[in-house]
Each structure stands twice: as structure tokens, then as C-alpha cells.
Scaffold this active site. Structure first.
Site, PDB file in Angstrom:
ATOM      1  N   GLU A 214      -9.450  -1.928   5.479  1.00  0.00           N
ATOM      2  CA  GLU A 214     -10.027  -1.596   6.775  1.00  0.00           C
ATOM      3  C   GLU A 214     -11.296  -2.418   7.025  1.00  0.00           C
ATOM      4  O   GLU A 214     -11.932  -2.884   6.069  1.00  0.00           O
ATOM      5  CB  GLU A 214     -10.377  -0.100   6.799  1.00  0.00           C
TER       6      GLU A 214
ATOM      7  N   ASN B 230      -7.029  -2.972  14.367  1.00  0.00           N
ATOM      8  CA  ASN B 230      -8.432  -3.182  13.983  1.00  0.00           C
ATOM      9  C   ASN B 230      -8.606  -4.383  13.051  1.00  0.00           C
ATOM     10  O   ASN B 230      -9.662  -4.573  12.474  1.00  0.00           O
ATOM     11  CB  ASN B 230      -8.996  -1.917  13.319  1.00  0.00           C
TER      12      ASN B 230
ATOM     13  N   ASP C 160       0.821  -1.217   0.000  1.00  0.00           N
ATOM     14  CA  ASP C 160       0.000   0.000   0.000  1.00  0.00           C
ATOM     15  C   ASP C 160       0.855   1.267   0.000  1.00  0.00           C
ATOM     16  O   ASP C 160       2.077   1.206   0.181  1.00  0.00           O
ATOM     17  CB  ASP C 160      -0.940  -0.004   1.224  1.00  0.00           C
TER      18      ASP C 160
END
Ligand code: PGA
Length: 246
Positions: free
Chosen positions: A144, A137, A67
């Protein structure tokens, strides 16, 4: 999933680096997927040490990183390109012509850039080994938590939890962290032939429990790794602390 719990980050780095070194020595032209963040840094140090001892050459590998922040020049100290140059590529004989990155383009150019990256991975025959960290997370790359798994590279709005984890690097140089990034999709990661994930520290314990003991759900993007046939997860005692008896 093979889960290996070791004493500390140093022990993890030795074993994780060994997997990459063996792969490169078996196939010098390997296609390797790398990750940024704190988790892989020790592993990169071990690879550099082996390179310096003449045990491995990175000259013929092709690399893809997971990324990059959107709207960020690659020479910015907080770009992931800069990170890889600083932490691995620039300290070895990597051929920069074979280094592939999602460019930190502006939003309007993201779609074309993502398509280019997807095609480039395909053109190189896919990734032999992909290295991963995991977000607090449960994100992998910048996938995400959300309502669906994304297949191919895309522009993502970063969650507050990711911003809270990473903004320190931008604050250190007095700049603002971008709110968006370009990332490989979960599908791109899953198409890698082999996956190595590293997690250390208590802040990762919850995500690791969901990864290993939870259901496959896009609310914990890493959980999809359960469906891959060749994943090795390296943990220290702290990140493994919420796991049930094994
Ligand atoms: P970290 O990040 O290695 O800096 O903890 C991991 C990730 O966000 O994937």
C-alpha cells in the site's frame, strides 16, 4: 518500461497469455508469479484455452502468488488460494505440490510465514515472470502507499481504498473483509526476471499516470517498476486516458 495500449481486456489477455505460454514452452519448469483480482482473469482464461487445445502444459511449473488475506482459511471462497484454484490451477494440469502461497495465518504467525515464503522463492531460484494488477491507489500486491518500499514479505494493514475496492466480494457472501494481508514486498517483485502488469478501466487511470509519468515514490508503490529492466504494461484506452502524448 514497455507500454502497450490495446482496444480492450480481451486483446490484452491474448498478448499477456502468450508471454506466459511462450515462457512455459521454452522452460517447462518455469517459476511463475501470479496475481488475483479482476485484472488477470481474462489472461487466465486464455491460458486455460491453450491448455485445453494441448498447446501448453502447466504440469512442471512452480507458482508463487503475490498475497493472501490474514486470518483467512485457504478454503474460504474469498481466499486468494481459492481464487487461483477456481480461475486457473483447477482448470489445468498444474501440480498443486508446486503451488506456493503465503498462508492466511493469524498475526502472531505472520513473521515466520513471511520468512518461510521469502526463503522458498529464493530456493526455487527466483521468479521468471511476475504478473501484476495495480490498485486504484497504486499498490502492487498489497504494498500500500506509504513512507517506504518494503523489501521482503510482510503483514500489511490494508488501506481504506483497498477495502472499498474489495469488500464487495465479502459482502456478496455475508462476511467481513479482513483488514490485514500478507504480501510479497516490492523487493520480491523487483527481483523477478520479467514483470507483466495489466490495468483496465477508468478507475486505474490516475494510478497508471503516476506509474508511467510520475516520480519513483513509495506513495505510489508501482512507480518503482520504472527501475526494473524488463516490464511490460498492458493498458486499455480507459486506463491510459490520462497519459500525455506518447
Ligand atoms: P483488480 O485489483 O485487478 O481487481 O482491479 C488489482 C489490484 O488491486 O492489484
Amino acid at each position: 518500461m514497455k507500454v502497450i495500449i490495446l482496444e480492450n481486456a480481451y486483446e490484452i489477455s491474448k498478448q499477456a497469455a502468450e508471454i506466459f505460454i511462450k515462457q512455459i514452452n521454452k522452460k517447462p519448469g518455469s517459476v511463475l508469479g501470479f496475481a488475483t483480482g479482476a485484472s488477470p482473469v481474462e489472461t487466465y482464461k486464455r491460458i486455460i484455452e491453450s491448455y485445453e487445445k494441448g498447446e501448453v502444459s502447466l504440469k512442471h511449473i512452480t507458482t508463487f502468488n503475490l498475497d493472501e488475506y490474514a486470518d483467512l482459511d485457504r478454503e474460504n471462497v474469498n481466499s486468494y488460494y481459492y481464487f487461483m484454484k477456481d480461475n486457473l490451477f483447477g482448470k489445468t494440469d498444474v501440480d498443486f505440490n508446486k503451488v506456493n502461497f503465503l498462508a492466511g495465518v493469524k498475526h502472531e504467525d505472520a513473521e515466520a510465514e513471511c520468512k518461510r515464503y521469502y526463503e522458498k522463492i529464493k530456493e526455487e531460484g527466483g521468479i521468471d515472470i511476475q504478473l501484476l494488477g495495480i490498485g486504484t491507489n497504486g499498490h502492487i500486491g498489497f504494498n500500500e502507499p506509504g513512507e517506504e518500499f518494503m523489501d521482503t514479505p510482510f503483514l500489511v494493514k490494508l488501506t481504506q481504498s483497498t477495502i472499498d475496492s474489495n469488500k464487495k466480494y465479502f459482502e456478496a457472501v455475508g462476511t467481513e473483509m479482513p483488514g490485514y494481508a500478507l504480501t510479497m514486498g516490492v523487493g520480491d517483485i523487483m527481483r523477478s526476471k520479467k514483470i507483466v502488469l495489466i490495468a483496465t478501466g477508468a478507475s486505474k487511470a490516475k494510478a497508471i499516470k503516476e506509474l508511467i509519468e510520475g516520480e519513483v515514490t513509495p506513495h505510489c508503490p508501482a512507480s518503482i517498476l520504472k527501475l526494473h529492466s524488463d516490464v511490460t504494461v498492458f493498458l486499455d484506452k480507459e486506463s491510459a486516458s490520462l497519459l500525455g502524448d506518447r
